[in-house]
Design a protein around this motif. Structure first.
Motif, PDB file in Angstrom:
ATOM      1  N   PRO A  24      -3.590   6.192   2.546  1.00 24.85           N
ATOM      2  CA  PRO A  24      -4.448   5.826   3.478  1.00 24.85           C
ATOM      3  C   PRO A  24      -3.473   5.117   4.760  1.00 24.85           C
ATOM      4  N   THR A  25      -4.172   5.140   5.814  1.00 26.99           N
ATOM      5  CA  THR A  25      -3.583   5.016   7.086  1.00 26.99           C
ATOM      6  C   THR A  25      -3.817   3.548   7.639  1.00 26.99           C
ATOM      7  N   VAL A  26      -2.881   2.709   7.762  1.00 23.05           N
ATOM      8  CA  VAL A  26      -3.272   1.412   8.395  1.00 23.05           C
ATOM      9  C   VAL A  26      -2.941   1.446   9.782  1.00 23.05           C
ATOM     10  N   TYR A  27      -3.777   0.976  10.514  1.00 28.30           N
ATOM     11  CA  TYR A  27      -3.461   1.115  11.925  1.00 28.30           C
ATOM     12  C   TYR A  27      -3.766  -0.336  12.775  1.00 28.30           C
ATOM     13  N   ASN A  28      -2.696  -0.810  13.361  1.00 29.98           N
ATOM     14  CA  ASN A  28      -2.690  -2.028  13.754  1.00 29.98           C
ATOM     15  C   ASN A  28      -3.202  -1.982  15.112  1.00 29.98           C
ATOM     16  N   ILE A  29      -4.453  -2.213  15.609  1.00 30.76           N
ATOM     17  CA  ILE A  29      -4.954  -2.016  16.733  1.00 30.76           C
ATOM     18  C   ILE A  29      -4.493  -2.765  17.989  1.00 30.76           C
ATOM     19  N   LEU A  44       0.504  -1.153  -0.132  1.00 32.61           N
ATOM     20  CA  LEU A  44      -0.059   0.112   0.044  1.00 32.61           C
ATOM     21  C   LEU A  44       0.690   1.158   0.062  1.00 32.61           C
ATOM     22  N   GLN A  45       1.961   1.066   0.180  1.00 31.14           N
ATOM     23  CA  GLN A  45       3.108   2.255   0.232  1.00 31.14           C
ATOM     24  C   GLN A  45       2.616   3.286   1.175  1.00 31.14           C
ATOM     25  N   THR A  46       2.539   2.943   2.250  1.00 31.91           N
ATOM     26  CA  THR A  46       2.096   3.940   3.355  1.00 31.91           C
ATOM     27  C   THR A  46       2.644   3.380   4.533  1.00 31.91           C
ATOM     28  N   PRO A  47       3.074   4.122   5.595  1.00 31.95           N
ATOM     29  CA  PRO A  47       3.664   3.554   7.020  1.00 31.95           C
ATOM     30  C   PRO A  47       2.497   3.168   7.846  1.00 31.95           C
ATOM     31  N   VAL A  48       2.706   2.048   8.627  1.00 29.37           N
ATOM     32  CA  VAL A  48       1.814   1.608   9.467  1.00 29.37           C
ATOM     33  C   VAL A  48       1.895   1.938  10.902  1.00 29.37           C
ATOM     34  N   ARG A  49       0.880   2.531  11.169  1.00 32.19           N
ATOM     35  CA  ARG A  49       0.960   2.948  12.744  1.00 32.19           C
ATOM     36  C   ARG A  49       0.280   1.853  13.645  1.00 32.19           C
ATOM     37  N   TYR A  50       0.712   1.872  15.246  1.00 33.38           N
ATOM     38  CA  TYR A  50      -0.156   0.726  15.826  1.00 33.38           C
ATOM     39  C   TYR A  50      -0.354   1.403  17.210  1.00 33.38           C
ATOM     40  N   TYR A  51      -1.271   0.718  17.878  1.00 36.67           N
ATOM     41  CA  TYR A  51      -1.701   0.947  19.255  1.00 36.67           C
ATOM     42  C   TYR A  51      -0.905   0.338  20.307  1.00 36.67           C
ATOM     43  N   HIS A  52      -0.247   1.079  21.359  1.00 38.50           N
ATOM     44  CA  HIS A  52       0.766   0.430  22.188  1.00 38.50           C
ATOM     45  C   HIS A  52      -0.019   0.711  23.571  1.00 38.50           C
ATOM     46  N   LYS A  53      -0.485  -0.430  24.229  1.00 40.13           N
ATOM     47  CA  LYS A  53      -1.344  -0.409  25.441  1.00 40.13           C
ATOM     48  C   LYS A  53      -0.501   0.229  26.614  1.00 40.13           C
ATOM     49  N   ASN A  54       0.882   0.382  26.527  1.00 37.93           N
ATOM     50  CA  ASN A  54       1.506   1.010  27.506  1.00 37.93           C
ATOM     51  C   ASN A  54       2.247   2.312  27.378  1.00 37.93           C
ATOM     52  N   LYS A  55       1.652   2.954  26.376  1.00 41.61           N
ATOM     53  CA  LYS A  55       2.107   4.352  26.095  1.00 41.61           C
ATOM     54  C   LYS A  55       0.715   5.285  25.583  1.00 41.61           C
TER      55      LYS A  55
END
Length: 447
Positions: A154-159, A128-139
């Motif tokens: 598009p934003t890809v977000y690893n929940i 998808l040529q886009t950075p993947v963001r993610y949720y960090h439960k400790n931050k």
């Protein structure tokens, strides 16, 4: 395979995707893992006899890490988490071709946001040529700001965390409860993500196991009171009945890849890849064959109606208003996309009708301005083909920021919207008179 999704449902799904009102949630079971019924069981097989794993809970799809020395509990837990992350990575690498194929299908959808329950980043980032963001439960998410959401990037977000930061992952009971407390407490999802979730009207879950109780909670958090479509061909009938009744979602017996294939098939050009959706579309000349059936002075003026489907009630009122010109004097013929019959090609039908039309009437609202297909395909083509374009203002919106609207006479006149009239019958009658006058002008211009 049950082909129970009728044409109108594809129609609404496509429109929600175009209008950035649909969020796709991708689960780890979006593909089939050779010899294993789920991603979790494939990972569990990689961890057989692993000294850090005391038990795998298949139903909950969680692991229990073995703590042999309380003094070293934290270190042993961290090592166990790293072993689980490495096992997940091996399973993903073994199935990379299948994941790549899914990512290629997702790339065809002009979605501004894809939520992922797969903790892997590289596939989506590469294809998808886009950075993947993610949720960090400790931050705290206050430290993170997402870029503006856009289908062009598009934003890809690893929940559920990321393999690149194994301490962020959610795959033990302790992780799960930390995650639930964090997402309900101060460590909320990024504000941009919350806004997108709140404004969405439809969620499509692909390869997500709803048998897990915490998925029920996650669904309530993400998609409460929304249209929810779950794509999964493997859920047993007893579980299916419970899930559908308890969670108020629609479930379809497609594999995720088959659903995505069928979705892009039903689009027939309505959904464009990112490189096809650009501001240039509005100004680039389009070569369209000239119709051989030229109207004469007595032929009804053919009108193409462009509108957002959520404004359906306004459309119905307009058709009633113009019915004397349609049924009595036979001055006009109106075409709108609800006339496309099942099995017809979307793109071909719209192109043909627009080619034959002399006048486009646009029902202008925020929904219309937010529809890429209305603006960048229908209106752009009408302008490039030098059609008459008549904007009808339904509600107050930023129409003046669109040059092709601002340069035209909008009706009702004096920049009044239909809903601003105390007597809306008066508004519709003024529209009738304006359309009648324009139809006379169009007929006078005919050779």
């Amino acid at each position: 395979m049950d082909d129970s999704l009728v044409f109108e449902d594809w129609d609404l799904i496509i429109e929600d995707i175009q209008n950035q009102k649909c969020i796709v949630i991708v689960g780890p079971d979006i593909i089939e893992y050779d010899g294993y019924p789920s991603f979790f069981e494939a990972v569990s097989n990689e961890l057989i006899d692993n000294k850090y794993i005391s038990q795998s809970f298949v139903e909950e799809q969680l692991f229990q890490i073995k703590i042999s020395n309380p003094v070293r509990a934290k270190a042993e837990k961290n090592d166990g988490i790293r072993h689980i992350a490495k096992a997940m990575q091996r399973v993903i690498e073994q199935n990379q071709t299948k994941l790549d194929a899914i990512a290629e299908l997702l790339k065809k959808l002009p979605s501004q946001l894809i939520l992922s329950l797969i903790p892997e980043e590289a596939t989506f980032s590469r294809i998808l040529q886009t950075p993947v963001r993610y949720y960090h439960k400790n931050k705290t998410s206050e430290k993170e700001a997402l870029p503006p959401l856009s289908p062009d990037s598009p934003t890809v977000y690893n929940i559920l965390g990321s393999l690149s930061q194994s301490e962020s992952l959610v795959f033990t009971y302790d992780d799960l409860f930390e995650y639930i407390f964090s997402i309900l407490g101060d460590n909320r999802l990024p504000q941009e993500l919350q806004i997108a979730l709140k404004s969405a009207e439809r969620f499509i879950f692909l390869g997500v196991n709803f048998n897990k109780w915490y998925m029920h909670l996650l669904l309530k958090l993400l998609a409460s009171d929304k249209n929810v479509l779950a794509i999964d061909a493997h859920i047993p009938e007893a579980s299916r009945t419970f899930i559908m009744n308890r969670l108020s979602l629609e479930m379809m017996d497609y594999t995720p890849s088959a659903f995505l294939d069928k979705l892009t098939c039903n689009c027939h050009g309505a959904l464009k890849s990112k490189e096809d959706i650009s501001p240039k579309t509005i100004v680039q000349p389009i070569n369209v064959p000239v119709s051989v059936n030229k109207p004469n002075k007595n032929t009804p003026v053919r009108i193409f109606l462009s509108y957002a489907h959520v404004d359906e009630e306004f459309k119905k009122e307009l058709l009633i208003t113009l019915s004397p010109l349609i049924n009595q004097s036979k001055e006009i013929e109106i075409w709108e996309d609800r006339q496309i019959v099942a099995g017809q090609e979307w793109g071909k039908a719209i192109t043909t009708e627009l080619q034959d039309a002399e006048l486009m009437i646009c029902l202008v609202s925020r929904n219309f301005l937010n529809s890429k297909y209305c603006i960048e395909q229908e209106v752009a083509n009408a302008i490039n083909q030098q059609k008459h374009v008549l904007p009808v203002l339904l509600k107050s919106c930023a129409w003046k920021d669109f040059p092709f609207l601002a340069s035209r006479q909008v009706i009702p006149r004096d920049n009044n919207s239909i809903i601003s009239f105390k007597d809306q019958d008066e508004a519709y009658q003024s529209i009738y008179e304006e359309v009648k006058r324009l139809v006379t002008l169009i007929k006078s211009e005919r050779a």
